[in-house]
Write a protein that holds these residues in place. Structure first.
Motif, PDB file in Angstrom:
ATOM      1  N   TRP A 208      -3.793   7.428   6.261  1.00  0.00           N
ATOM      2  CA  TRP A 208      -4.191   6.896   4.958  1.00  0.00           C
ATOM      3  C   TRP A 208      -4.538   5.404   4.984  1.00  0.00           C
ATOM      4  CZ3 TRP A 208      -0.843   3.251   3.001  1.00  0.00           C
ATOM      5  CH2 TRP A 208       0.503   3.318   3.373  1.00  0.00           C
ATOM      6  N   LEU A 209      -4.223   4.728   6.086  1.00  0.00           N
ATOM      7  CA  LEU A 209      -4.725   3.365   6.319  1.00  0.00           C
ATOM      8  C   LEU A 209      -5.775   3.379   7.433  1.00  0.00           C
ATOM      9  CD1 LEU A 209      -1.467   1.198   6.067  1.00  0.00           C
ATOM     10  CD2 LEU A 209      -3.432   1.127   4.521  1.00  0.00           C
TER      11      LEU A 209
ATOM     12  N   TRP B 136      -0.464   3.002  -3.157  1.00  0.00           N
ATOM     13  CA  TRP B 136      -1.725   3.641  -2.807  1.00  0.00           C
ATOM     14  C   TRP B 136      -1.630   5.162  -2.912  1.00  0.00           C
ATOM     15  CZ3 TRP B 136      -6.615   2.412  -2.453  1.00  0.00           C
ATOM     16  CH2 TRP B 136      -7.494   3.213  -1.733  1.00  0.00           C
TER      17      TRP B 136
ATOM     18  N   ASP C 287      -9.756  -2.274  -0.123  1.00  0.00           N
ATOM     19  CA  ASP C 287      -8.642  -1.717  -0.899  1.00  0.00           C
ATOM     20  C   ASP C 287      -7.382  -2.561  -0.704  1.00  0.00           C
ATOM     21  OD1 ASP C 287     -10.174   0.709  -1.643  1.00  0.00           O
ATOM     22  OD2 ASP C 287      -9.994   1.154   0.496  1.00  0.00           O
TER      23      ASP C 287
ATOM     24  N   LYS D  46      -6.212   9.449  -0.265  1.00  0.00           N
ATOM     25  CA  LYS D  46      -7.425   8.707   0.067  1.00  0.00           C
ATOM     26  C   LYS D  46      -7.158   7.819   1.278  1.00  0.00           C
ATOM     27  CE  LYS D  46      -7.670   6.738  -3.977  1.00  0.00           C
ATOM     28  NZ  LYS D  46      -8.190   5.910  -5.113  1.00  0.00           N
TER      29      LYS D  46
ATOM     30  N   MET E 271       0.831  -1.202   0.000  1.00  0.00           N
ATOM     31  CA  MET E 271       0.000   0.000   0.000  1.00  0.00           C
ATOM     32  C   MET E 271       0.870   1.259   0.000  1.00  0.00           C
ATOM     33  SD  MET E 271      -3.033  -1.227  -0.156  1.00  0.00           S
ATOM     34  CE  MET E 271      -4.125   0.153   0.232  1.00  0.00           C
TER      35      MET E 271
ATOM     36  N   ALA F 112      -7.584   4.212   2.984  1.00  0.00           N
ATOM     37  CA  ALA F 112      -7.768   2.816   2.576  1.00  0.00           C
ATOM     38  C   ALA F 112      -8.417   1.992   3.675  1.00  0.00           C
ATOM     39  CB  ALA F 112      -6.426   2.195   2.203  1.00  0.00           C
TER      40      ALA F 112
ATOM     41  N   ARG G  64      -8.649   0.533   7.991  1.00  0.00           N
ATOM     42  CA  ARG G  64      -8.344  -0.891   8.080  1.00  0.00           C
ATOM     43  C   ARG G  64      -8.982  -1.488   9.333  1.00  0.00           C
ATOM     44  NH1 ARG G  64      -4.717   2.059  10.359  1.00  0.00           N
ATOM     45  NH2 ARG G  64      -3.286   1.367  11.982  1.00  0.00           N
TER      46      ARG G  64
ATOM     47  N   TYR H 279      -5.365  -4.657  -3.655  1.00  0.00           N
ATOM     48  CA  TYR H 279      -3.955  -4.450  -3.989  1.00  0.00           C
ATOM     49  C   TYR H 279      -3.142  -5.726  -3.808  1.00  0.00           C
ATOM     50  CZ  TYR H 279      -4.071   0.533  -4.997  1.00  0.00           C
ATOM     51  OH  TYR H 279      -4.292   1.741  -5.596  1.00  0.00           O
TER      52      TYR H 279
END
Length: 360
Positions: free
Chosen positions: A244-245, A135, A145, A139, A131, A141, A248, A149
């Motif tokens: 950005w993660l 990535w 996502d 955005k 990622m 994730a 999760r 990936y």
């Protein structure tokens, strides 16, 4: 983490007079306070909290003092809750521990079982590296996502399933996705309905960044800047992945406080969530393909022998946070430490707390 287990064993087998045990913990805490440790420590035995204390700062910027009830990011301590969700799905007949992952989730990695994911023996590559490389970090994730990936770029696996133990955040992303697949429900909502609400864990949740900001008792993670001052860990570029993660699910993101974790700890001695037989399986070390043991169960590191019999534990680390729960199963003794300034005294406090667990 194995070096911490060795330290606990070393300290636990030293013979310390009973009158000196509490003094050891007190002196360790006084030293930690002098050296700017910020966090909460809870020590309990036989469904009774023996000691609980907060020290340091909830936020350094406005010098807000930390309190025992403050909420911390748990980081990888979250994995024990993800593992419990899988165990509950199993008891509901929705899946089996030895089912193939491919029964529920499409991946380019065949031969992986649910048990492999639980015990970090899948050989899956690190999702965060893929990622980070590909990535768009403008955005946020989430699990779909990450799975997309992994399928698109298919990084090489580390080893064949069951060949060895290798800690895997990727595996726990997939476990949360399996829960959503077999239940048809959102993992965040379901964890609240199945675990947090039934156990009265009112301060515990998987929170978004906006939700964390709205919780006045949330202890911010801190790191030292170039001048040696503690500042919010989110100001460092190395912390950007938490944004950005940020959607999760599975390997982390649960936030809680010490007393809620103690409610969780005590519930695991009962059948409120799953049967004692299933819990015993969670505390059983995985046997690798060559017949050796990995000593990781379902969301728990395992030590069959310790100063107080069988021990299970887990640590967590996020920018600015260090967390640990140590449970001596045979004597119902528990140590919980939540730290929000990534302080090196963390394990010294665990050792002192272990030494203190005699007669109070």
């Amino acid at each position: 983490m194995n070096k911490y287990l060795s330290l606990l064993l070393l300290f636990g087998f030293i013979q310390i007079p009973l009158f000196a045990q509490q003094k050891i913990l007190k002196e360790a805490i006084e030293r930690a306070e002098r050296e700017d440790f910020s966090g909460v420590i809870l020590v309990a035995e036989d469904d009774k909290i023996l000691f609980e204390e907060a020290m340091g700062m909830r936020t350094y910027e406005n010098r807000a003092l930390l309190h025992e009830y403050d909420i911390f990011e748990l980081a990888s301590l979250s994995k024990q809750f993800t593992a419990m969700m899988i165990m509950m799905c199993k008891e509901k007949g929705l899946l089996g521990f030895d089912d193939q992952l491919s029964k529920y989730i499409e991946t380019p990695y065949p031969g992986i079982s649910i048990r492999n994911l639980l015990t970090h023996t899948s050989g899956l590559p690190d999702y965060q590296a893929i990622m980070d490389e590909h990535w768009d970090k403008n955005k946020v994730a989430g699990n779909p996502d990450i799975l997309e990936y992994l399928r698109e770029y298919a990084p090489v696996k580390s080893f064949d399933p069951g060949d060895k133990y290798e800690y895997s955040n990727t595996g726990y992303v997939l476990l949360a996705s399996v829960v959503e697949k077999v239940t048809g429900e959102d993992f965040v909502d379901l964890m609240r309905e199945w675990i947090f609400r039934p156990l009265g864990m009112k301060n515990t949740a998987i929170r978004s960044l906006e939700e964390k900001a709205s919780v006045k008792d949330f202890a911010a993670g801190h790191l030292k800047d170039e001048n040696g001052n503690y500042v919010n860990a989110n100001t460092f570029h190395s912390s950007d992945y938490t944004i950005w993660l940020g959607n999760r699910k599975g390997p982390g993101r649960v936030s809680s406080n010490a007393e809620d974790l103690y409610k969780w700890d005590q519930a695991l001695y009962t059948d409120k969530l799953v049967s004692k037989e299933t819990m015993e399986e969670a505390y059983t070390a995985f046997k690798l393909n060559d017949g050796t043991r990995s000593y990781y169960g379902f969301g728990w590191e395992i030590k069959p022998q310790s100063p107080f019999g069988k021990m299970v534990m887990h640590t967590g680390s996020n920018p600015g946070y260090s967390t640990i729960i140590v449970r001596y199963l045979e004597e119902n003794k528990t140590i919980i430490i939540l730290n929000n300034n990534a302080h090196p005294d963390m394990m010294r406090l665990v050792e002192a707390a272990t030494l203190s667990l005699g007669k109070w």
